[in-house]
Design a protein around this motif. Structure first.
Motif, PDB file in Angstrom:
ATOM      1  N   TYR A  95       0.839  -1.193   0.000  1.00 57.99           N
ATOM      2  CA  TYR A  95       0.000   0.000   0.000  1.00 57.99           C
ATOM      3  C   TYR A  95       0.876   1.246   0.000  1.00 57.99           C
ATOM      4  N   CYS A  96       0.370   2.303  -0.613  1.00 59.84           N
ATOM      5  CA  CYS A  96       0.992   3.609  -0.415  1.00 59.84           C
ATOM      6  C   CYS A  96      -0.001   4.497   0.333  1.00 59.84           C
ATOM      7  N   ASN A  97       0.539   5.467   1.004  1.00 61.49           N
ATOM      8  CA  ASN A  97      -0.320   6.364   1.778  1.00 61.49           C
ATOM      9  C   ASN A  97       0.400   7.679   1.994  1.00 61.49           C
ATOM     10  N   VAL A  98      -0.369   8.677   2.297  1.00 56.11           N
ATOM     11  CA  VAL A  98       0.173   9.977   2.663  1.00 56.11           C
ATOM     12  C   VAL A  98       0.838   9.865   4.036  1.00 56.11           C
ATOM     13  N   ILE A  99       2.023  10.432   4.158  1.00 55.93           N
ATOM     14  CA  ILE A  99       2.706  10.491   5.441  1.00 55.93           C
ATOM     15  C   ILE A  99       2.378  11.822   6.102  1.00 55.93           C
ATOM     16  N   GLU A 100       1.627  11.750   7.193  1.00 55.06           N
ATOM     17  CA  GLU A 100       1.241  12.970   7.905  1.00 55.06           C
ATOM     18  C   GLU A 100       2.201  13.271   9.045  1.00 55.06           C
ATOM     19  N   SER A 101       2.868  12.243   9.548  1.00 60.38           N
ATOM     20  CA  SER A 101       3.834  12.417  10.627  1.00 60.38           C
ATOM     21  C   SER A 101       5.057  11.592  10.261  1.00 60.38           C
ATOM     22  N   TRP A 102       6.141  12.270   9.925  1.00 58.03           N
ATOM     23  CA  TRP A 102       7.353  11.595   9.443  1.00 58.03           C
ATOM     24  C   TRP A 102       7.923  10.682  10.495  1.00 58.03           C
ATOM     25  N   PRO A 103       8.336   9.422  10.106  1.00 63.14           N
ATOM     26  CA  PRO A 103       8.340   8.898   8.742  1.00 63.14           C
ATOM     27  C   PRO A 103       7.206   7.915   8.441  1.00 63.14           C
ATOM     28  N   ASP A 104       6.437   7.487   9.465  1.00 62.20           N
ATOM     29  CA  ASP A 104       5.473   6.422   9.188  1.00 62.20           C
ATOM     30  C   ASP A 104       4.078   6.673   9.740  1.00 62.20           C
ATOM     31  N   GLY A 105       3.773   7.917  10.092  1.00 67.93           N
ATOM     32  CA  GLY A 105       2.418   8.230  10.532  1.00 67.93           C
ATOM     33  C   GLY A 105       1.560   8.579   9.340  1.00 67.93           C
ATOM     34  N   THR A 106       0.521   7.785   9.090  1.00 67.24           N
ATOM     35  CA  THR A 106      -0.228   7.913   7.845  1.00 67.24           C
ATOM     36  C   THR A 106      -1.607   8.507   8.057  1.00 67.24           C
ATOM     37  N   ALA A 107      -2.217   8.827   6.921  1.00 66.59           N
ATOM     38  CA  ALA A 107      -3.625   9.160   6.930  1.00 66.59           C
ATOM     39  C   ALA A 107      -4.417   7.915   7.336  1.00 66.59           C
ATOM     40  N   ASP A 108      -5.667   8.128   7.750  1.00 67.98           N
ATOM     41  CA  ASP A 108      -6.456   7.020   8.289  1.00 67.98           C
ATOM     42  C   ASP A 108      -6.934   6.031   7.242  1.00 67.98           C
ATOM     43  N   SER A 109      -7.224   6.503   6.033  1.00 63.67           N
ATOM     44  CA  SER A 109      -7.819   5.617   5.040  1.00 63.67           C
ATOM     45  C   SER A 109      -6.740   4.958   4.195  1.00 63.67           C
ATOM     46  N   TRP A 110      -7.048   3.744   3.735  1.00 61.01           N
ATOM     47  CA  TRP A 110      -6.123   2.970   2.918  1.00 61.01           C
ATOM     48  C   TRP A 110      -6.806   2.553   1.624  1.00 61.01           C
ATOM     49  N   GLY A 111      -6.020   2.430   0.567  1.00 66.53           N
ATOM     50  CA  GLY A 111      -6.546   1.947  -0.702  1.00 66.53           C
ATOM     51  C   GLY A 111      -6.580   0.423  -0.726  1.00 66.53           C
ATOM     52  N   LEU A 112      -6.786  -0.118  -1.910  1.00 69.08           N
ATOM     53  CA  LEU A 112      -6.886  -1.565  -2.058  1.00 69.08           C
ATOM     54  C   LEU A 112      -5.532  -2.260  -2.034  1.00 69.08           C
ATOM     55  N   GLY A 113      -4.471  -1.523  -2.323  1.00 72.45           N
ATOM     56  CA  GLY A 113      -3.150  -2.115  -2.364  1.00 72.45           C
ATOM     57  C   GLY A 113      -2.909  -2.906  -3.635  1.00 72.45           C
ATOM     58  N   THR A 114      -1.718  -3.437  -3.761  1.00 67.39           N
ATOM     59  CA  THR A 114      -1.367  -4.262  -4.905  1.00 67.39           C
ATOM     60  C   THR A 114      -0.585  -5.477  -4.394  1.00 67.39           C
ATOM     61  N   GLN A 115      -0.975  -6.648  -4.854  1.00 68.32           N
ATOM     62  CA  GLN A 115      -0.405  -7.898  -4.352  1.00 68.32           C
ATOM     63  C   GLN A 115       0.938  -8.174  -5.000  1.00 68.32           C
ATOM     64  N   VAL A 116       1.926  -8.470  -4.164  1.00 67.59           N
ATOM     65  CA  VAL A 116       3.240  -8.913  -4.631  1.00 67.59           C
ATOM     66  C   VAL A 116       3.471 -10.316  -4.088  1.00 67.59           C
ATOM     67  N   THR A 117       3.747 -11.245  -4.994  1.00 67.91           N
ATOM     68  CA  THR A 117       4.015 -12.624  -4.597  1.00 67.91           C
ATOM     69  C   THR A 117       5.373 -13.032  -5.146  1.00 67.91           C
ATOM     70  N   VAL A 118       6.260 -13.452  -4.255  1.00 68.73           N
ATOM     71  CA  VAL A 118       7.602 -13.855  -4.641  1.00 68.73           C
ATOM     72  C   VAL A 118       7.725 -15.364  -4.447  1.00 68.73           C
ATOM     73  N   SER A 119       7.975 -16.055  -5.524  1.00 64.85           N
ATOM     74  CA  SER A 119       8.092 -17.514  -5.453  1.00 64.85           C
ATOM     75  C   SER A 119       9.549 -17.916  -5.248  1.00 64.85           C
ATOM     76  N   SER A 120       9.713 -19.001  -4.518  1.00 61.54           N
ATOM     77  CA  SER A 120      11.085 -19.453  -4.222  1.00 61.54           C
ATOM     78  C   SER A 120      11.582 -20.427  -5.279  1.00 61.54           C
TER      79      SER A 120
END
Length: 120
Positions: A95-120
């Motif tokens: 997910y990406c989000n707006v950083i309201e409080s540096w470095p990891d304080g975010t806005a409250d709402s989140w999007g759907l995100g994007t799935q990353v799958t790494v196969s071994s």
């Protein structure tokens, strides 16, 4: 208000690269710090990387330092996460989000995100 939409996820073999995009709408993107986060199955969402809007300040989680690179293009209103040397443990919804409080304080709402799958 800036709204963000993630894309670019997929299935990749361990050791391979992948680039995620975070497209922003809203006129204030160039003055907005942006962060990437991820959530693996059964785990809490965790911070991955963040980039400040003004001075190029960047921060990474220890687990991705040297492998991931965060960047932004204020003309295209897009932030990126270049992921190299991917590992199976990088598998998660990102997910990406707006950083309201540096470095990891975010806005409250989140999007759907994007799935990353790494196969071994």
């Amino acid at each position: 208000q800036v709204q963000l939409v993630e894309s670019g996820g997929g299935l990749v073999q361990a050791g391979g690269p992948l680039r995620l995009s975070c497209a922003a709408s809203g006129r204030t993107f160039s003055r907005t710090a942006v962060g990437w986060f991820r959530q693996a199955p059964g785990k809490e969402r965790e911070f991955v990387a963040a980039i400040h809007w003004s001075d190029g300040l960047i921060k990474y989680a220890d687990s991705v330092k040297g492998r991931f690179t965060i960047s932004r293009d204020n003309v295209k209103n897009t932030a990126y996460l270049q992921m190299n040397s991917l590992k199976p443990e990088d598998t998660a919804v990102y997910y990406c989000n707006v950083i309201e409080s540096w470095p990891d304080g975010t806005a409250d709402s989140w999007g759907l995100g994007t799935q990353v799958t790494v196969s071994s």
